[in-house]
Design a protein around this motif. Structure first.
Motif, PDB file in Angstrom:
ATOM      1  N   PHE A 273       0.762  -1.236   0.147  1.00 56.64           N
ATOM      2  CA  PHE A 273      -0.052  -0.170  -0.014  1.00 56.64           C
ATOM      3  C   PHE A 273       0.808   1.101  -0.046  1.00 56.64           C
ATOM      4  N   GLY A 274       0.787   2.067  -0.756  1.00 56.99           N
ATOM      5  CA  GLY A 274       1.489   3.328  -0.716  1.00 56.99           C
ATOM      6  C   GLY A 274       0.580   4.731  -1.060  1.00 56.99           C
ATOM      7  N   GLN A 275      -0.610   4.762  -1.513  1.00 60.34           N
ATOM      8  CA  GLN A 275      -1.107   5.890  -1.958  1.00 60.34           C
ATOM      9  C   GLN A 275      -1.639   7.011  -0.846  1.00 60.34           C
ATOM     10  N   PHE A 276      -1.940   6.337   0.350  1.00 62.08           N
ATOM     11  CA  PHE A 276      -2.187   7.385   1.470  1.00 62.08           C
ATOM     12  C   PHE A 276      -1.007   7.964   1.974  1.00 62.08           C
ATOM     13  N   ALA A 277       0.213   7.258   2.218  1.00 57.13           N
ATOM     14  CA  ALA A 277       1.521   7.945   2.652  1.00 57.13           C
ATOM     15  C   ALA A 277       1.904   8.773   1.447  1.00 57.13           C
ATOM     16  N   SER A 278       1.738   8.248   0.266  1.00 58.50           N
ATOM     17  CA  SER A 278       2.267   9.408  -0.744  1.00 58.50           C
ATOM     18  C   SER A 278       1.465  10.592  -0.717  1.00 58.50           C
ATOM     19  N   ILE A 279       0.272  10.753  -0.670  1.00 61.14           N
ATOM     20  CA  ILE A 279      -0.470  11.939  -0.369  1.00 61.14           C
ATOM     21  C   ILE A 279      -0.022  12.644   0.844  1.00 61.14           C
ATOM     22  N   LEU A 280       0.191  12.103   1.807  1.00 62.90           N
ATOM     23  CA  LEU A 280       0.796  12.741   3.173  1.00 62.90           C
ATOM     24  C   LEU A 280       2.004  13.283   2.787  1.00 62.90           C
ATOM     25  N   THR A 281       3.191  12.479   2.106  1.00 63.08           N
ATOM     26  CA  THR A 281       4.397  13.204   2.166  1.00 63.08           C
ATOM     27  C   THR A 281       4.187  14.390   1.232  1.00 63.08           C
ATOM     28  N   GLY A 282       3.262  14.441  -0.035  1.00 65.13           N
ATOM     29  CA  GLY A 282       3.183  15.549  -0.648  1.00 65.13           C
ATOM     30  C   GLY A 282       2.589  16.711   0.179  1.00 65.13           C
ATOM     31  N   ILE A 283       1.716  16.481   0.863  1.00 64.73           N
ATOM     32  CA  ILE A 283       1.271  17.558   1.660  1.00 64.73           C
ATOM     33  C   ILE A 283       2.295  18.220   2.808  1.00 64.73           C
ATOM     34  N   TYR A 284       2.986  17.255   3.427  1.00 58.36           N
ATOM     35  CA  TYR A 284       4.109  17.568   4.277  1.00 58.36           C
ATOM     36  C   TYR A 284       5.194  18.333   3.885  1.00 58.36           C
ATOM     37  N   SER A 285       5.492  17.963   2.514  1.00 55.49           N
ATOM     38  CA  SER A 285       6.908  18.941   2.019  1.00 55.49           C
ATOM     39  C   SER A 285       6.254  20.227   1.735  1.00 55.49           C
ATOM     40  N   ALA A 286       4.724  20.312   1.157  1.00 55.53           N
ATOM     41  CA  ALA A 286       4.343  21.636   0.956  1.00 55.53           C
ATOM     42  C   ALA A 286       4.279  22.499   2.514  1.00 55.53           C
ATOM     43  N   TYR A 287       3.815  21.948   3.414  1.00 55.41           N
ATOM     44  CA  TYR A 287       3.784  22.378   4.553  1.00 55.41           C
ATOM     45  C   TYR A 287       5.057  22.816   5.109  1.00 55.41           C
ATOM     46  N   ASP A 288       6.440  22.204   4.872  1.00 53.49           N
ATOM     47  CA  ASP A 288       7.725  22.628   5.124  1.00 53.49           C
ATOM     48  C   ASP A 288       7.971  23.807   4.572  1.00 53.49           C
ATOM     49  N   ILE A 289       7.669  24.031   3.350  1.00 54.06           N
ATOM     50  CA  ILE A 289       8.070  25.153   2.348  1.00 54.06           C
ATOM     51  C   ILE A 289       7.200  26.200   2.694  1.00 54.06           C
ATOM     52  N   CYS A 290       6.162  25.943   3.129  1.00 57.85           N
ATOM     53  CA  CYS A 290       5.014  27.071   3.886  1.00 57.85           C
ATOM     54  C   CYS A 290       5.367  27.625   5.210  1.00 57.85           C
ATOM     55  N   GLY A 291       6.405  26.740   5.668  1.00 57.51           N
ATOM     56  CA  GLY A 291       6.694  27.222   7.171  1.00 57.51           C
ATOM     57  C   GLY A 291       5.628  26.664   8.158  1.00 57.51           C
ATOM     58  N   ILE A 292       4.777  25.800   7.764  1.00 59.48           N
ATOM     59  CA  ILE A 292       4.023  25.302   8.702  1.00 59.48           C
ATOM     60  C   ILE A 292       4.388  24.206   9.528  1.00 59.48           C
ATOM     61  N   GLY A 293       5.351  23.231   9.163  1.00 60.62           N
ATOM     62  CA  GLY A 293       5.932  22.383   9.944  1.00 60.62           C
ATOM     63  C   GLY A 293       7.104  21.757   9.268  1.00 60.62           C
ATOM     64  N   LYS A 294       7.924  20.907  10.173  1.00 59.45           N
ATOM     65  CA  LYS A 294       9.018  20.584   9.558  1.00 59.45           C
ATOM     66  C   LYS A 294       9.003  19.105   9.001  1.00 59.45           C
ATOM     67  N   TYR A 295       9.450  19.140   7.530  1.00 60.41           N
ATOM     68  CA  TYR A 295       9.061  17.949   6.995  1.00 60.41           C
ATOM     69  C   TYR A 295       9.898  16.401   7.441  1.00 60.41           C
ATOM     70  N   GLU A 296      10.885  16.872   8.124  1.00 60.11           N
ATOM     71  CA  GLU A 296      11.539  15.612   8.853  1.00 60.11           C
ATOM     72  C   GLU A 296      10.750  15.163   9.955  1.00 60.11           C
ATOM     73  N   LYS A 297      10.198  16.177  10.625  1.00 57.68           N
ATOM     74  CA  LYS A 297       9.404  15.535  11.898  1.00 57.68           C
ATOM     75  C   LYS A 297       7.985  15.140  11.329  1.00 57.68           C
ATOM     76  N   LEU A 298       7.246  15.913  10.424  1.00 57.11           N
ATOM     77  CA  LEU A 298       6.066  15.044   9.898  1.00 57.11           C
ATOM     78  C   LEU A 298       6.032  13.826   9.390  1.00 57.11           C
ATOM     79  N   VAL A 299       7.165  13.323   8.916  1.00 58.03           N
ATOM     80  CA  VAL A 299       7.150  12.272   8.224  1.00 58.03           C
ATOM     81  C   VAL A 299       7.749  10.961   9.061  1.00 58.03           C
ATOM     82  N   LYS A 300       8.045  11.485  10.377  1.00 53.25           N
ATOM     83  CA  LYS A 300       8.597  10.435  11.416  1.00 53.25           C
ATOM     84  C   LYS A 300       7.741   9.348  11.532  1.00 53.25           C
ATOM     85  N   PRO A 301       6.366   9.433  11.795  1.00 53.14           N
ATOM     86  CA  PRO A 301       5.298   8.183  11.755  1.00 53.14           C
ATOM     87  C   PRO A 301       5.536   7.588  10.566  1.00 53.14           C
ATOM     88  N   LEU A 302       5.744   7.958   9.372  1.00 48.02           N
ATOM     89  CA  LEU A 302       5.976   7.151   8.252  1.00 48.02           C
ATOM     90  C   LEU A 302       6.928   6.348   8.154  1.00 48.02           C
TER      91      LEU A 302
END
Ligand SMILES: Cc1cc2nc3c(=O)[nH]c(=O)nc-3n(C[C@H](O)[C@H](O)[C@H](O)COP(=O)(O)OP(=O)(O)OC[C@H]3O[C@@H](n4cnc5c(N)ncnc54)[C@H](O)[C@@H]3O)c2cc1C
Length: 368
Positions: A273-302
Motif C-alpha cells: 500500500f502506498g497511496q495514503f502515505a504518498s499523499i501525506l508526504t506531498g502535503i507535508y513537503s508543502a507544509y515545510d515550504i510554507c513554514g507550517i511544519g518541519k518535513y523531517e518531523k512530519l514524516v517520522k510516523p511514516l
C-alpha cells in the motif's frame, strides 16, 4: 518562491494542491502525456492499516481539504490460503481507480488544482536544482532516489495483472496467500464495478523466485481464481511490472530537495500500500515550504510505519502454507472475529501493525 515538482502523480499533485492553498504556485513537470497516463487499475486504501486515523479519506478531506471519491467502501476482505478461506468483515477501507480513467485518483487531484501541468516534460532533476529554489522529487520510483544515493532498497517485486469482465460484489475484495503457487508473494482481486475487476499477482524477486516462469505462476493462479470464484472471466487488459522497488530514503530532504511518495518510501513492503502515505508526504513537503511544519518531523510516523511493514513482510515470508492455513482458518473463529470487529470499527484507534510488530519480530528471530 520558485518550486519545481517532478511528477504529477499522487504525491506531486497533493503537494501542488497544498502549495496553491497557501498562495504558492509551483511549476509541475510530468514526463507523460497527461495525468494518470498509464494502465487503468483498481487500488485500495485500507484505513485499518492507517490507525490511529479512523478513515483515511475523511481525514484528508477534513484536515487538508483534499477530496477523493472512492469506487466503493470495502466491507469484506476474503482471504484465501492453500486450503482455507476466511474473511475480515467491517469498515476496512475503500477501493479506487488509478491511471487512464476519468475518475482515477490522479485525475480527481488534477481537478482540485489550478496550476497548469507541463506535460511531456524533459526537465531533469539537475536542471531543476539549478533553476528552482525547491525541488519536489515525486517521480513514483525508488530508482531516482537510488540514483541520488539516498535510498535503501529492501526488495523488488514482480507484478502481473489483468482487467477482467465478470460478476463482482463491489464491496468485497479478495486476497490470496498461497506459496505453493506464488512463493512468498500474494495476489488480489479488487472490483471496479459489478462487471469489472483487477486480478493481480505480486511476488518478491528472490533468487529462487527469479528462476520461476511467470507464465506458469500466472496460469496456475488464474485457474485458481476462476475456480475459487466459480467464474470464467473475459480478459480486457493486461499489465506487467518488473523490479518494482520497495525501500525508503535515508533522509527525507537533501538540501532543497524533498523526497515524496515512492521516492520517499511511501510504498509499504508488507502488502504494497502506498497511496495514503504518498499523499501525506506531498502535503507535508508543502507544509515545510510554507513554514507550517518541519518535513523531517512530519514524516517520522511514516518511517516508523515503513519499518513495521518491513517486519510484516519478513514475517509473512517466514510462514509456510500450513501456517497460513492455520491463520486464515482462525479468522472465522468467534473470538478472533470479535477482536477483528473491534479493530475494524471506526471508533477503534488500535494500530494493529504497531501492536503486532514485537510479536512478529520474535517469530522472525526464531524462525529464520
Ligand atoms: C499494480 C500496483 C498496484 C498497487 N496497488 C495499491 C493499492 O491497492 N493501494 C495502495 O495504497 N497502493 C498501491 N500501489 C502503490 C501506489 O500506487 C503508489 O505507492 C503510489 O501511486 C505512489 O505515488 P507517487 O506519487 O510516488 O507516484 P505516482 O502516483 O506513480 O506518480 C509518479 C508520476 O511521476 C511521473 N514521472 C516519473 N518520472 C518523471 C520525471 N523524470 N519527470 C517528470 N515526471 C515523472 C510519472 O509519469 C507519474 O505520473 C500499487 C502500485 C502498483 C504498481
Amino acid at each position: 518562491m520558485k518550486i519545481a515538482i517532478l511528477g504529477a502523480g499522487m504525491s506531486g499533485l497533493s503537494c501542488a494542491i497544498t502549495l496553491e492553498k497557501h498562495g504558492i504556485i509551483p511549476t509541475i513537470f510530468e514526463k507523460r502525456n497527461c495525468v494518470g497516463d498509464r494502465f487503468v487499475n483498481a487500488e485500495a486504501m485500507f484505513s485499518l492499516l492507517d490507525r490511529p486515523i479512523k478513515d483515511s479519506l475523511h481525514f484528508l478531506s477534513k484536515n487538508y481539504d483534499i477530496h477523493l471519491k472512492p469506487i466503493n467502501a470495502v466491507n469484506k476482505l476474503v482471504v484465501h490460503s492453500k486450503k482455507q478461506i476466511g474473511s475480515i468483515d467491517g469498515k476496512i477501507g475503500y477501493t479506487n481507480v488509478r491511471g487512464r480513467h476519468e475518475n482515477s485518483y490522479e485525475c480527481q487531484l488534477e481537478k482540485q488544482l489550478m496550476t497548469k501541468i507541463n506535460f511531456n516534460s524533459t526537465c531533469e532533476y539537475e536542471e531543476a536544482c539549478k533553476n528552482f529554489e525547491y525541488v519536489i522529487l515525486a517521480t513514483g520510483d525508488g530508482e531516482y532516489a537510488s540514483h541520488l544515493g539516498n535510498y535503501k532498497c529492501d526488495l523488488t517485486f514482480t507484478l502481473r495483472g489483468v482487467t477482467v469482465e465478470g460478476k463482482f460484489a463491489t464491496d468485497i475484495s479478495h486476497a490470496w496467500f498461497n506459496y505453493d503457487i506464488i512463493p512468498k508473494g500474494y495476489a488480489w482481486i479488487v472490483p471496479f464495478s459489478e462487471k469489472e475487476a483487477n486480478i493481480v499477482i505480486a511476488y518478491p524477486d528472490y533468487p529462487d523466485n527469479i528462476k520461476l516462469d511467470i507464465n506458469t505462476i500466472w496460469e496456475r493462479f488464474y485457474n485458481l481464481v476462476c475456480k475459487d470464484l466459480d467464474q470464467k472471466f473475459r480478459i480486457t487488459d493486461k499489465f506487467e511490472i518488473t523490479k518494482y522497488m520497495t525501500g525508503i530514503c535515508n533522509v527525507p530532504k537533501v538540501d532543497n530537495t524533498y523526497f515524496v511518495g515512492n521516492c520517499f518510501g511511501a510504498l509499504s513492503p508488507g502488502l504494497g500500500f502506498g497511496q495514503f502515505a504518498s499523499i501525506l508526504t506531498g502535503i507535508y513537503s508543502a507544509y515545510d515550504i510554507c513554514g507550517i511544519g518541519k518535513y523531517e518531523k512530519l514524516v517520522k510516523p511514516l518511517f516508523k510505519n515503513y519499518n513495521h511493514s518491513l517486519v510484516l513482510r519478513r514475517f509473512l515470508e517466514n510462514l509456510n502454507d500450513k501456517d497460513l492455513d492455520f491463520a486464515i482458518k482462525n479468522l472465522d473463529n468467534k473470538l478472533v472475529h470479535k477482536i477483528i470487529d473491534t479493530i475494524c470499527s471506526t471508533d477503534s484507534k488500535i494500530d494493529v501493525l504497531q501492536g503486532m510488530t514485537p510479536l512478529m519480530k520474535l517469530w522472525n528471530k526464531y524462525n529464520f
